[in-house]
Structure formats: C-alpha cells, structure tokens
Write an enzyme that holds these catalytic residues in place. Structure first.
Site, mmCIF file in Angstrom:
data_model
loop_
_atom_site.group_PDB
_atom_site.id
_atom_site.type_symbol
_atom_site.label_atom_id
_atom_site.label_comp_id
_atom_site.label_asym_id
_atom_site.label_seq_id
_atom_site.Cartn_x
_atom_site.Cartn_y
_atom_site.Cartn_z
ATOM 1 N N GLU A 94 -124.082 86.684 58.511
ATOM 2 C CA GLU A 94 -122.740 86.156 58.783
ATOM 3 C C GLU A 94 -122.785 84.665 59.101
ATOM 4 O OE1 GLU A 94 -121.131 90.503 60.367
ATOM 5 O OE2 GLU A 94 -121.364 88.871 61.814
ATOM 6 N N TYR A 154 -115.812 91.170 55.023
ATOM 7 C CA TYR A 154 -115.663 92.539 55.532
ATOM 8 C C TYR A 154 -115.931 93.593 54.461
ATOM 9 C CZ TYR A 154 -113.839 91.011 60.076
ATOM 10 O OH TYR A 154 -113.710 90.480 61.338
ATOM 11 N N PHE A 179 -108.149 100.813 56.791
ATOM 12 C CA PHE A 179 -107.592 99.580 57.364
ATOM 13 C C PHE A 179 -108.009 98.317 56.610
ATOM 14 C CE2 PHE A 179 -111.477 100.596 59.849
ATOM 15 C CZ PHE A 179 -112.206 99.421 59.700
HETATM 16 N N1 UDP Z 1 -110.225 97.296 62.555
HETATM 17 C C1 UDP Z 1 -108.950 97.798 62.331
HETATM 18 N N2 UDP Z 1 -108.734 99.148 62.498
HETATM 19 C C2 UDP Z 1 -109.717 100.003 62.895
HETATM 20 C C3 UDP Z 1 -111.010 99.491 63.121
HETATM 21 C C4 UDP Z 1 -111.230 98.131 62.948
HETATM 22 O O1 UDP Z 1 -108.044 97.059 61.962
HETATM 23 O O2 UDP Z 1 -109.466 101.211 63.034
HETATM 24 C C5 UDP Z 1 -110.485 95.848 62.371
HETATM 25 C C6 UDP Z 1 -110.670 95.088 63.686
HETATM 26 O O3 UDP Z 1 -110.129 93.772 63.527
HETATM 27 C C7 UDP Z 1 -112.166 95.079 63.817
HETATM 28 C C8 UDP Z 1 -112.610 94.875 62.362
HETATM 29 O O4 UDP Z 1 -111.687 95.687 61.623
HETATM 30 O O5 UDP Z 1 -112.620 94.060 64.687
HETATM 31 C C9 UDP Z 1 -114.016 95.311 62.052
HETATM 32 O O6 UDP Z 1 -114.201 96.653 62.491
HETATM 33 P P1 UDP Z 1 -115.519 97.079 63.266
HETATM 34 O O7 UDP Z 1 -115.519 98.579 63.336
HETATM 35 O O8 UDP Z 1 -116.699 96.414 62.665
HETATM 36 O O9 UDP Z 1 -115.236 96.540 64.760
HETATM 37 P P2 UDP Z 1 -115.932 95.367 65.585
HETATM 38 O O10 UDP Z 1 -117.371 95.311 65.183
HETATM 39 O O11 UDP Z 1 -115.177 94.094 65.257
HETATM 40 O O12 UDP Z 1 -115.747 95.748 67.032
#
Ligand code: UDP
Ligand code: MG
Length: 139
Positions: A127, A50, A58
C-alpha cells in the site's frame, strides 16, 4: 516485525476538517511521519486499492466513497507499527470501536470510518508503494 504501516485519512474525515486532529493523534501516539501526500483517488485507483474486496457487497459503494473527495495518504513509523496502529484506529465499525480510538471519535459508520490502516506488514509495504516512490519518503 516491520516498523512501518500505511494509512489514509478518508474523504469523510477530510470533508469535516479532521485531518489536523487525526495527524495529531498519530504523532501523540508516537508514530513518525515518513511519507505524506494529499491527493484524490479516481474511481479506477480506489477500485485498484481495494481490489481484495471486489466480490464483497459493499465494494461499489466503497469505491464511490473513497473517490468522492480528497484523502491524505501516509507511511508511519513506530515499533510494531501495523498492530499498534490498528489498536489506535479501532474496529472497522465505530459502534464496536473501543473508547479513545480514532474511529470511535471521528467515524460515522462502518463505511465512512475516517481512517485506513494496513492489516499486515506485507500489505503495508504494498500500500505504501501504491502511493509513494523512493523520492517521496524518508529512507
Ligand atoms: N467497509 C464497508 N462495509 C463493510 C465493511 C467494510 O463499507 O461491511 C469499508 C470500510 O470503509 C472499511 C473498508 O471497507 O474500512 C475496508 O474493509 P476492511 O474489512 O478491510 O476494514 P478495515 O481493515 O478498514 O478495518
Ligand atoms: Mg482492511
């Protein structure tokens, strides 16, 4: 348009015993398993995966969450895989996820949202390579 995407079943879903039901949803939606692995990320590995979110507020919580228990990593194949899979999992925040999506059914919060799905063909390849070598996947 690539026909592969990458996913993880995240620790919250694994803890609740949802792995089988979630893989069933993948297959029912027409995704074929081309690589599959049960593992546990170290905090270091979760942070690396990540890294794109390093500056986000976060990030530290996300790394702790993603390394707290086992996950399942998989490469899935279907036409237009990345877009089709993002539709199947639904919005990041389950409150905003559409009815019938995996996150609507299994996620508990914007953080603990049950599954990962790659956001582009390029990231799907990166990934997938993060978890699987050539012997661990169907060519
Ligand atoms: N996440 C979080 N808080 C936020 C946004 C994301 O804890 O405000 C976490 C959540 O587990 C998410 C991951 O970080 O799936 C990766 O974020 P992304 O914006 O890439 O979301 P995704 O692609 O998984 O929908
Ligand atoms: Mg993302």
């Amino acid at each position: 348009m690539s026909n592969r995407t990458f996913t993880m079943i995240k620790p919250d879903a694994m803890e609740k015993g949802y792995a089988g039901q979630i893989i069933d949803r993948f297959e029912k939606e027409g995704f074929k398993l081309v690589a599959l692995k049960l593992t546990k990320l170290s905090p270091e590995k979760a942070g690396e995966f990540y890294a794109i979110h390093k500056e986000r507020p976060f990030y530290n919580d996300l790394v702790a969450y993603m390394s707290r228990g086992p996950i399942i990593a998989a490469i899935l194949e279907k036409e237009n895989a990345v877009t089709s899979f993002r539709e199947l999992i639904g919005a990041t925040n389950p409150v905003n996820a559409a009815e019938g999506t995996i996150r609507k059914e299994f996620a508990v919060s914007i953080e603990e949202n049950a599954v990962h799905g790659s956001d582009s063909d390029e990231n799907a390849a990166i990934e997938g390579d993060f978890f699987f070598n050539a012997f661990e996947r169907v060519i």
